[in-house]
Design a protein around this motif. Structure first.
Motif, PDB file in Angstrom:
ATOM      1  N   UNK A  53      47.619  54.677  51.322  1.00 25.20           N
ATOM      2  CA  UNK A  53      46.402  53.875  51.463  1.00 25.20           C
ATOM      3  C   UNK A  53      46.253  52.846  50.340  1.00 25.20           C
ATOM      4  N   UNK A  54      47.281  52.746  49.489  1.00 30.41           N
ATOM      5  CA  UNK A  54      47.114  51.896  48.304  1.00 30.41           C
ATOM      6  C   UNK A  54      46.678  50.471  48.650  1.00 30.41           C
ATOM      7  N   UNK A  56      45.210  49.278  51.324  1.00 34.92           N
ATOM      8  CA  UNK A  56      43.829  49.297  51.829  1.00 34.92           C
ATOM      9  C   UNK A  56      42.853  49.385  50.655  1.00 34.92           C
ATOM     10  N   UNK A  57      43.165  50.248  49.703  1.00 38.27           N
ATOM     11  CA  UNK A  57      42.270  50.448  48.563  1.00 38.27           C
ATOM     12  C   UNK A  57      42.270  49.229  47.653  1.00 38.27           C
ATOM     13  N   UNK A  58      43.431  48.619  47.508  1.00 38.98           N
ATOM     14  CA  UNK A  58      43.495  47.381  46.720  1.00 38.98           C
ATOM     15  C   UNK A  58      42.623  46.309  47.387  1.00 38.98           C
ATOM     16  N   UNK A  59      42.742  46.190  48.698  1.00 44.38           N
ATOM     17  CA  UNK A  59      41.926  45.188  49.420  1.00 44.38           C
ATOM     18  C   UNK A  59      40.439  45.462  49.214  1.00 44.38           C
ATOM     19  N   UNK A  60      40.027  46.719  49.297  1.00 42.41           N
ATOM     20  CA  UNK A  60      38.617  47.052  49.075  1.00 42.41           C
ATOM     21  C   UNK A  60      38.192  46.661  47.654  1.00 42.41           C
ATOM     22  N   UNK A  61      39.077  46.879  46.692  1.00 43.49           N
ATOM     23  CA  UNK A  61      38.741  46.558  45.293  1.00 43.49           C
ATOM     24  C   UNK A  61      38.530  45.053  45.108  1.00 43.49           C
TER      25      UNK A  61
ATOM     26  N   UNK B  89      42.127  58.651  52.340  1.00 42.38           N
ATOM     27  CA  UNK B  89      41.718  57.260  52.176  1.00 42.38           C
ATOM     28  C   UNK B  89      40.610  57.138  51.119  1.00 42.38           C
ATOM     29  N   UNK B  92      42.016  57.692  47.714  1.00 43.92           N
ATOM     30  CA  UNK B  92      42.766  56.511  47.282  1.00 43.92           C
ATOM     31  C   UNK B  92      41.824  55.415  46.798  1.00 43.92           C
ATOM     32  N   UNK B  93      40.759  55.183  47.556  1.00 45.28           N
ATOM     33  CA  UNK B  93      39.774  54.166  47.161  1.00 45.28           C
ATOM     34  C   UNK B  93      39.158  54.509  45.805  1.00 45.28           C
ATOM     35  N   UNK B  96      41.652  53.805  42.932  1.00 41.66           N
ATOM     36  CA  UNK B  96      41.769  52.380  42.595  1.00 41.66           C
ATOM     37  C   UNK B  96      40.499  51.890  41.893  1.00 41.66           C
ATOM     38  N   UNK B 100      40.468  50.203  38.163  1.00 39.82           N
ATOM     39  CA  UNK B 100      39.806  48.927  37.867  1.00 39.82           C
ATOM     40  C   UNK B 100      38.875  49.063  36.672  1.00 39.82           C
TER      41      UNK B 100
END
Lengths: 266, 266
Positions: A53-54, A56-61, B89, B92-93, B96, B100
């Motif tokens: 999910x990395x 996806x999680x990067x996009x959310x960040x 998921x 993972x979120x 991240x 950050x």
């Protein structure tokens, strides 16, 4: 041998190119640059630390601004971003964004301040889509001359959900303010592109003038919003794909963030 | 016949229950409520308008605050939210998010203002996880008494990424401020739960006192951050799962939004 050299050169171009910022849209176009081929990318396909999910999680960040001032799409997420931006997921996100904005707009009593109910839109990745450029050149690859030429060519299509929202807001009586970090030198190309893409009858189109060159997008856009307020406008809504479109001072009653995992503009 | 009636009753309970707000955590526990069974849900499985990405897009609209003041998980997204919140998921979120925050923390010169470099954390869905409650009762189903009893029982585990971040920040010299919308009446249970989950040595734990009852979370939390500033603290970072944790005035240098598609707190 020649093709090997070509791969090496393209690899070096790709990985040594300077960090992109949307300021490249604010410089004048320079030399002719023909769109002949896609650069070749060396893409790391293995998700970071085996985390499926990395990306996806990067996009959310990025979308929540947790990532802050980021410069590059993670190498392992280039294919992910391409698939997102050229597929149904991006379209779906844009549709829900437009639904959210419209839902709020319907709560506004537009006739309350005659002719001064305003809604602000950014342009790139908000009204117009440069995805064609990124798809042609490869996501994560940026070339100042090529992007300038692309913008000058005024070929960007509308983001369909944004065009629909724009027209709905116009019908509801909102005055539509287009506020972009693009340079004044791109006014003609921008107007031409907007009209061709289906946008019309905006109240005003504000581009970055010579005195705005050294300002961050947040400051430039906040100052322009404040000027609008001084002219009696009430800014109900503001739509942009960058947090720098939405934050600062003289912010709208409601701000709406469009998705953009392709680049960051400070 | 009896089981049919039961389904109908539970259906009505589910779909007529009042809109949830985190304020339920701020009322005193009332009657005993035993955790005996999961409510039965009638879940619409067909994505909205045939859009396979609808629930993903809805979740993004919540995380970017485009959705604004939402009250219910869309019926077609209940299973989606359950799968998200109980699966990899969400983890993972969170990982991240913590990366950050830590990345920014490392840029701070913590020794610059001796003993006054602060970092603010919300508690529910930020340090502690109530997912156990939602999993037990079914996502989208809220019962004031049951949730109060759950919180009083102090059984929440830490969100692992948050616990790791908490400890790292503490080792770096940040003073950790816990600022929650939970009521003062829950101080003992909250302290007990935090310690059991692995958190310790916070600088102060600020709960909602009697004079804060009528304030929105944004106002209450902004006022408390301002008080901290008046006591000489510099708030470098702020972590919360609700935008009302992060916005308002006296905001941190950087704010970090943890994901939460389970509920909205104004």
């Amino acid at each position: 041998m020649a093709s090997t050299q070509c791969v090496v050169v393209l690899f070096l171009i790709t990985f040594t190119s300077t960090a992109f910022s949307r300021s490249i849209l604010e410089t004048s176009p320079k030399t002719h640059h023909s769109f002949t081929s896609n650069p070749i990318f060396i893409r790391r396909k293995i998700p970071k630390d085996g985390n499926a999910f990395y990306c996806e999680s990067w996009r959310l960040s990025v979308e929540t601004d947790n990532a802050g001032s980021w410069t590059q799409i993670p190498a392992s997420c280039l294919d992910f971003v391409e698939e997102y931006a050229t597929g149904d997921h991006y379209s779906s996100d844009l549709e829900v964004f437009a639904e959210n904005a419209l839902e709020f707009a319907k709560e506004v009593n537009v006739s309350s301040i005659h002719g001064k109910d305003a809604w602000v839109f950014d342009i790139d990745e908000t009204l117009l889509s440069n995805v064609g450029y990124y798809e042609f050149y490869g996501f994560g690859y940026y070339d100042v001359d090529a992007l300038n030429e692309w913008v000058e060519s005024a070929v960007d299509p509308a983001l369909p959900a944004s065009l629909e929202l724009y027209k709905e807001l116009q019908n509801m009586g909102f005055k539509l303010i287009l506020l972009t970090g693009r340079s004044e030198s791109l006014r003609n190309a921008t107007e031409k592109n907007l009209l061709q893409a289906g946008y019309s009858n905006w109240e005003t189109l504000i581009l970055r003038g010579p005195s705005d060159t050294d300002k961050t997008a947040t400051v430039f856009k906040s100052e322009k919003r404040r000027e609008l307020e001084h002219h009696g406008f009430k800014i109900h809504g503001n739509c942009g794909d960058q947090w720098s479109d939405l934050r600062g001072f003289a912010v709208a009653t409601r701000s709406f963030k469009l998705p953009n995992p392709m680049y960051y503009a400070p």
